[in-house]
Design an enzyme around this catalytic site. Sequence first.
Site, PDB file in Angstrom:
ATOM      1  N   LEU A 114       6.596   8.164   5.987  1.00  0.00           N
ATOM      2  CA  LEU A 114       6.242   6.809   6.379  1.00  0.00           C
ATOM      3  C   LEU A 114       5.254   6.318   5.331  1.00  0.00           C
ATOM      4  O   LEU A 114       4.337   7.050   4.957  1.00  0.00           O
ATOM      5  CB  LEU A 114       5.595   6.779   7.773  1.00  0.00           C
ATOM      6  CG  LEU A 114       6.524   7.034   8.960  1.00  0.00           C
ATOM      7  CD1 LEU A 114       5.703   7.166  10.247  1.00  0.00           C
ATOM      8  CD2 LEU A 114       7.561   5.941   9.110  1.00  0.00           C
ATOM      9  N   ASP A 115       5.438   5.089   4.847  1.00  0.00           N
ATOM     10  CA  ASP A 115       4.557   4.634   3.775  1.00  0.00           C
ATOM     11  C   ASP A 115       3.161   4.314   4.317  1.00  0.00           C
ATOM     12  O   ASP A 115       2.894   4.420   5.517  1.00  0.00           O
ATOM     13  CB  ASP A 115       5.165   3.463   3.004  1.00  0.00           C
ATOM     14  CG  ASP A 115       5.404   2.231   3.852  1.00  0.00           C
ATOM     15  OD1 ASP A 115       4.652   2.020   4.821  1.00  0.00           O
ATOM     16  OD2 ASP A 115       6.327   1.459   3.540  1.00  0.00           O
ATOM     17  N   LEU A 116       2.290   3.918   3.415  1.00  0.00           N
ATOM     18  CA  LEU A 116       0.868   3.751   3.731  1.00  0.00           C
ATOM     19  C   LEU A 116       0.625   2.890   4.955  1.00  0.00           C
ATOM     20  O   LEU A 116      -0.182   3.238   5.832  1.00  0.00           O
ATOM     21  CB  LEU A 116       0.148   3.147   2.514  1.00  0.00           C
ATOM     22  CG  LEU A 116      -1.342   2.850   2.673  1.00  0.00           C
ATOM     23  CD1 LEU A 116      -2.141   4.140   2.764  1.00  0.00           C
ATOM     24  CD2 LEU A 116      -1.845   1.997   1.506  1.00  0.00           C
TER      25      LEU A 116
END
Length: 296
Positions: A114-116
């Site tokens: 999951l990105d930032l």
Amino acid sequence: MSAANSDEGAGRGERIAKFLARAGIASRRDAEVLIGQGAVTLNGAVVETPATFVAPGDAVTVNGRPVGALEPTRLFRYHKPDGLVTTHKDPQGRPTVFEKLPAGLPRLVSIGRLDLTSEGLLLLTNDGALARRLELPSNGWLRRYRVRVHGRVNEAALAWLARGVTVEGVKYGPIQAGLDSRQGTNAWLTVSLQEGKNREIRRVMQHLELHVTRLIRVAYGPFQLGTLPVGAVEEVNARTMREQLGVGAPPRIQRGVERTELPPDDAAPRRTRPPRARRAGDPHRTPWGGKPHTEG
């Protein structure tokens, strides 16, 4: 390295890249890189090829550090908060998921990322080979998200995504997207997909002139975010591991606290309902603004 270790055959153990992946050291691809760098030894000799086999009792090191005996496969659900990167080390010095996990957990790798700024369900395991298998689109598992967008939602355009779409030369597979609620220029969508390419949902929504302001993964295959609080981790129980993955599992860690003595699954005592994950100022709703999903 001897031919006996390098030739494939029955009873010779497993290939060293797979061994390192199952030990949670690195993915198979990264393990091959380590081997190419001369960082891996087997019984004191530098491993020269990923085709090398590891047998029970062999001594393996990576960068001079011994790799311990393989532990039983374990799987955890983690509610990733906004603001963490899904890597063990970040070149920019940003906080990582693995720095924020509760103490007492084994070394873990993520299943997908999951990105930032994305939130929600992140599966973690101590078995790198399992992580690689569960990341493959061929396993048929849907990843489901709740997505808040800003802009004018065209429901016909959302339905068209089920045919697949190409954005800036990148081809994305079928995406199931539906409108759940709308208030002014803000809306909540439910989006399901199998591929999960880098920033896929954000890029596809931008293609539809929609700006993603919040993205929460609520399911990965049969595993649900449910009411797991933000930042909490919970180990998947032995029965689910057997039924969904075909593997056994040791005693669980329940929300960050290890439980070393558990009765059999069919004799487990009933537990009180866990607390809901709530948003400040709205104690009766989930983080995405609707009714909470129950665990699968």
